[in-house]
Each structure stands twice: as C-alpha cells, then as structure tokens.
Design an enzyme around this catalytic site. Structure first.
Site, PDB file in Angstrom:
ATOM      1  CG  ASP A   1      33.392 -30.356 -31.443  1.00 31.35           C
ATOM      2  OD1 ASP A   1      33.807 -30.258 -30.262  1.00 31.35           O
ATOM      3  OD2 ASP A   1      32.746 -30.723 -32.008  1.00 31.35           O
TER       4      ASP A   1
ATOM      5  CB  THR B   1      35.824 -25.109 -35.023  1.00 27.14           C
ATOM      6  OG1 THR B   1      35.033 -25.959 -34.882  1.00 27.14           O
ATOM      7  CG2 THR B   1      35.169 -23.341 -34.228  1.00 27.14           C
TER       8      THR B   1
ATOM      9  CD  GLU C   1      31.003 -30.576 -38.069  1.00 28.39           C
ATOM     10  OE1 GLU C   1      30.776 -31.400 -38.919  1.00 28.39           O
ATOM     11  OE2 GLU C   1      30.981 -30.191 -37.299  1.00 28.39           O
TER      12      GLU C   1
ATOM     13  CD  GLU D   1      27.431 -22.322 -30.986  1.00 27.10           C
ATOM     14  OE1 GLU D   1      27.150 -22.661 -32.037  1.00 27.10           O
ATOM     15  OE2 GLU D   1      27.684 -23.542 -31.054  1.00 27.10           O
TER      16      GLU D   1
ATOM     17  CD  GLU E   1      24.243 -33.994 -34.240  1.00 30.33           C
ATOM     18  OE1 GLU E   1      24.565 -34.674 -35.545  1.00 30.33           O
ATOM     19  OE2 GLU E   1      24.154 -33.549 -33.315  1.00 30.33           O
TER      20      GLU E   1
HETATM   21  C1  DMJ Z   1      29.602 -25.668 -36.233  1.00 26.95           C
HETATM   22  O1  DMJ Z   1      29.183 -24.625 -35.876  1.00 26.95           O
HETATM   23  C2  DMJ Z   1      31.126 -25.891 -36.110  1.00 26.95           C
HETATM   24  O2  DMJ Z   1      32.152 -26.185 -36.436  1.00 26.95           O
HETATM   25  C3  DMJ Z   1      31.524 -26.410 -34.548  1.00 26.95           C
HETATM   26  O3  DMJ Z   1      33.117 -26.203 -34.425  1.00 26.95           O
HETATM   27  C4  DMJ Z   1      30.478 -27.458 -34.555  1.00 26.95           C
HETATM   28  N1  DMJ Z   1      29.174 -27.973 -35.101  1.00 26.95           N
HETATM   29  C5  DMJ Z   1      28.957 -27.039 -36.485  1.00 26.95           C
HETATM   30  C6  DMJ Z   1      28.857 -28.062 -37.584  1.00 26.95           C
HETATM   31  O4  DMJ Z   1      28.487 -28.604 -37.315  1.00 26.95           O
END
Ligand code: DMJ
EC number: 3.2.1.-
Length: 573
Positions: free
Chosen positions: A272, A469, A386, A132, A365
């Site tokens: 993912d 991401t 997403e 994170e 979710e």
């Molecule tokens: C974000 O922190 C990023 O997109 C991560 O890859 C997945 N979770 C959250 C958003 O849903």
C-alpha cells in the site's frame, strides 16, 4: 388584493430558493460543528485513558486498563530483567502530537514536547520494525518539530531548542545500518542499540523497504545530512528496478539477493504505502523521477488489479488475478486518487468500501469478493483509519455533503461498538462485535485526526500539507522542492471553485490520454476527429501551465493542468 405579476414570481422564487440553499448550507455547517465536537471527545477519551493507564508505555489496553510495548520486540535479552528498565517509547504520545496541534491544544502539545525532550531515549536494546518505527516515531517527531517551529508560535517563546529534531536525528542514525545490504534494500528489523542482529531475517515487504522516503527525506531537509534521503531513495530505486515488464511489483522480497519471494500483490497489505509514497514524495520534494514511477505504477494498478470499483490481487509476472479480496487497508486508495485528480474513480471505489462498512457496521479486515463473504479468520477491525482518510480527501475535493454523512456513520459506529470505559477497543470479530484489548496508536494519529479534519479543516487553511501514511502532516514548501517553478506548487488543494465543477469531473489518468489521440493512433483505426479538439502541447500530456493543455475531444471542455503536472479534466484546484 395582492396579485403578483411575473417579475414578482421570479423574485419570490429566487428568495425562497436562496433561503433554501442557505439553510441547507447552514445545516451542513451546524452538523459539521456538532460532529467535530464528537470527534474531539473521542480523541480525548482515547488520549486521557492512555495517559492515565499506559503512558509512558507504547499503547493502551483499554479493557484491562493496562499497557503494551507493541513497537518493540524485546531483543534477545531476558524479558524480566528488561521490563524493570524498559518503559516503552511513549509511542501513543508521539503519535498524538500532530493531532493535538490540529485540535488546537497547544498547552498539551507543549507538555508532551517537554516530556519527550527530557525523557525519550533510543539507546535501548530493542529490536523494532524499521517501517513501523519510521512512520510512527520518526514521522511523529519530524512532523511535530515542524509544527513546533513554524510561524504559528504554538510553544512559549524560547522554550523549545529543537529537541524533537535532535531525537529524530538520533533515531535516523540508528536506522542507517539496516540499509547496509548488497542491494541497498533495508532489513525489516533493526536493534536500536546494536544495529542489525545476527541471523536477522532477510525477508521484507515492498512497503517496508520502499516507503521510507517521506520521513527520511524530511529529516535530510531539516538536518542537511544527505544520508537519510539517499538511503531511502536508493532502496526505492532498487525496488522499482525489480518491477516486472508489466510495471507490477510483488509483496515480499529478499534484501540480500534482491529477489522476489511473493509474486502476488495488490494495493493492500505489504504494498500500500509504496504507491502512496511515490506520489506524496513527488508532491513534497518535486522529484520528476518519482512522478514517472508513480504514473507507470498507477496505470499498471488500474489495468491489472482493478475490476470495476474493486481491486483484487494479481501475479506481477503475468498480470493474472490471484486473490479476489477486499481488505480494509485498501481503503486508502481513493485518497491517493483524489491527490492526482482521479475523482470519479476514487468516488466509485470509496462507495464500495462504504457499502461493506454499512453491511457489517465497521470494515472487516478481509472480505472475499468471489464468495461475497468474510475471510474465516480475518474478521477483525482494529479501528483502522483508511476509510475515514479517503472520506476526508473526497469531501475536500467535492464538498459533497454525502461524505459528511459517511463520516457521521463511522463516528456513530465507533462510539457504539468500540467505546469502553478505558478507551476505544479494537473489534475482534465484526459478526459478533466482540472486543479485543488493544487501542492502536494509529487510532489517535489517524482515525480521529481524519474524522476531525473531515468536519473541521481550519488547520489546512493557507497551508498545504502532505500527510504521511501514519497521518503526520508535512508542509509543502518550495524550499524542499528540487527544481520546481513557482506555479507548479498547488496553492490550496483543499478548496474548489464551485461545487458544480466537482460533480462533472472525470479523469485523464484513467483514460491515460486525450481520447481523440487514442482514436487516431492505430493504422487501421477510423480517423475520428472532434471539431473542438485541441491536443495538449506535449505528447506525454505533462504540463507546467494551463496554456499547455488543450481541449478535450469528447466533452469539448478545456483541459487543465493538475497539481501533479498532467493535463486532464481535473478538479480545478
Ligand atoms: C497505520 O500504521 C498506517 O496507516 C499504515 O500505513 C497502515 N497500517 C496502519 C493503519 O491501518
């Protein structure tokens, strides 16, 4: 009396139809402009409330107008003592930097850069999640540094002295002890001041340990210090070596033994961004090795997880389906498919996510595909990005106005259900639309950004970016490519030659090979050869130039070389 002859009819028809086409195009443009302003307002409603009630702490609690220091788990120290000294890491401000640039707000960008330069410190006794912290803080800083120093002169000349890069490097250095394990796979948690803590858990996830390469690779390219990229790459290679004979990976593992803990996996939580980073790091750094990994991984996903437009989970050892669930996080996948030109597959799976969004008003979710019902406890929607992200990619690839309508419906739902006086609140239960007191930083870094880019992509004109991401843009520049010929670098993947072309595309990636080749491989198979078929120059269907691609046997259309270097019936980009 005027009586039109045939030629006049044709002329009138052409005039009427061209007026119709123009007015519908201008209607779309007007809608995009209107929606862009709506998204701009959303961003500032979230941002201004964060600045007023939560800054410099990490995230806003929009219902109570207070804050949370969500990035940090406050080590082993006395919380009361810490709360006096620890004011958070201004996470939402860092996450907003690239969005401010995309919105064209250079003044606020400059103000934020100055504040962070003068006040941010990572010398804090705080235990944080490596993944994170990497995607949100390191990614936010590195991307903003690049935006601050590119040719667009966004900051007042001479005022910026690489402070964000200096901060990023300091943070990157603090990450390195996490990689000091027998396998090279990093611990999931690190104390920014003291390194890995005693008795730290050795369990981590595939995405947590295998998707650090974009940010750490960029840090290496910017500083010249190879340690960041090699630590991330070593971990990624180790993870890849742990794949099963089916080219599948699990979800969780032990960093000291390198053994899998959870064998079931899919394309959602815990995995993912691993897939996402293989292809994006290939685009950013031009590493062939990453392309080969991605290609095998992608084909395995399509083979073992896909069921029609849906993706379930499966056991990495057997490929047998385990959980039949749609999760909100999976909605990034069509965006990745657009990057490799698999537009048809992207479109069909994106439509299913839109269907679920429309069914509930937002995306829950977890949705149980086998029972067609919500997961009993995971009914929340924390304003994740997403689906907006995939919608943006698909619109870029096809220019189909339907995606604008999808974006509009998302914006309307967010304003209707999640907007409160103090910002945008997460939705706790999509059946009741009950709210939760949390505005995640990714709402500003990603959700608002992708929605804005859907309606206004002027930021992308003349320059290619890979989005991390967490939605932080990193420019695709030849200097960062390991060994890549000039014509291998896409010129502008955001535009297409004509709208008609987009509608006809199909993918060679999902078919894997030129169809006629498939028909001719088996010994007993019937020898069917299409008259127009011209095989690709290389048996692995890789290409550097258009000339190396042949003519498709079933459609008799010329195959072209995708930006990832694969012959197919690609969207011509
Ligand atoms: C974000 O922190 C990023 O997109 C991560 O890859 C997945 N979770 C959250 C958003 O849903």
């Amino acid at each position: 009396m005027f009586s039109p002859n045939f030629g006049t009819w044709v002329l009138m028809f052409l005039l009427v139809s061209s007026t119709f086409v123009h007015s519908s195009m201008s209607e779309i443009d007007a809608k995009k402009r209107y929606m862009r302003e709506k998204v701009r307002k959303m961003f500032y409603h979230a941002y201004d409330n964060y600045m007023a009630h939560a800054f410099p702490h990490d995230e806003l609690k929009p219902l109570s107008k207070t804050f949370t220091d969500s990035l940090s788990e406050l080590g082993n120290l006395n919380l009361e003592h810490l709360s006096e000294h620890y004011n958070g890491s201004a996470l939402t401000l860092i996450e907003s930097l690239s969005s401010l640039v995309i919105l064209g707000n250079n003044t606020e960008f400059e103000r934020a850069v100055r504040w962070l330069s003068e006040n941010l410190s990572f010398d804090v006794d705080v235990r944080t999640n490596l993944f994170e912290c990497n995607i949100r803080v390191l990614g936010g800083l590195v991307s903003a540094h690049i935006l601050a120093t590119d040719s667009r002169k966004r900051l007042v000349q001479g005022t910026y002295r690489n402070e964000l890069l200096i901060l990023a490097e300091d943070l990157g250095r603090r990450f390195l002890p996490a990689f000091d394990t027998p396998t090279g796979l990093p611990y999931a948690w690190i104390n920014l001041k003291y390194g890995v803590m005693e008795n730290e858990t050795t369990e981590t996830s595939t995405s947590g340990s295998g998707s650090l390469i974009l940010e750490m690779g960029a840090l290496t390219r910017l500083t010249g210090d190879p340690r960041y990229e090699s630590a991330a790459l070593r971990a990624l290679r180790k993870l890849w070596s742990m794949r099963s004979s089916l080219n599948l990976l699990g979800t969780t593992l032990d960093v000291s033994t390198g053994e899998w803990i959870e064998y079931s996996s899919g394309i959602g939580a815990g995995v993912d961004s691993f897939y996402e980073y293989l292809i994006k790091a290939h685009i950013l750094f031009g590493k062939e090795e990453l392309w080969r990994m991605f290609q095998s991984a992608y084909l395995a996903v399509q083979k073992y997880f896909r069921h029609g437009p849906w993706y379930h989970e499966a056991d990495m050892r057997t490929g047998k389906a385990t959980y039949w669930q749609l999760t909100s996080l999976q909605a990034f996948w069509p965006g990745v498919q657009v990057l490799i030109g698999d537009i048809a597959a992207a479109n069909s799976s994106h439509r299913e996510f839109v269907y679920v969004w429309e069914k509930f008003g937002v995306l829950p979710e977890r949705y149980l595909l086998d029972h067609q019902m919500l997961h009993p406890t995971e009914k929340y929607y924390p304003l994740r990005p997403e689906l907006a992200e995939s919608t943006f990619y698909l619109y870029q690839a096809t220019k189909d106005p339907w995606y604008i309508e999808v974006g509009k419906s998302m914006v309307d739902s967010l304003n209707l259900y999640a907007k409160v006086e103090g910002g945008f609140a997460s939705i706790k239960d999509v059946t009741t639309m009950q709210l939760e007191d949390h505005q995640h930083s990714f709402f500003l870094a990603e959700t608002c950004k992708y929605l804005y880019l859907l309606f206004d992509d002027s930021f992308l004109v003349d320059r290619n970016y890979v989005f991390t991401t967490e939605g932080h843009p990193l420019p695709v520049i030849s200097a960062w490519h390991d060994r890549l010929p000039e014509n291998y670098i896409p010129t502008n993947w955001t535009s297409i030659k004509s709208e008609k072309q987009a509608a006809r595309r199909s993918s060679a990636m999902s078919m894997q090979v030129c169809p006629a080749t498939t028909l001719n491989t088996g010994r007993s198979s019937q020898q069917v050869e299409s008259a127009c078929h011209i095989p690709d120059a290389r048996s692995d269907h890789r290409c550097l130039t258009e000339d190396e691609c042949g003519v498709d046997a079933t459609t008799c259309r010329r195959r072209s070389c995708s930006m990832a270097g694969y012959c197919g019936l690609w969207l011509f980009i």
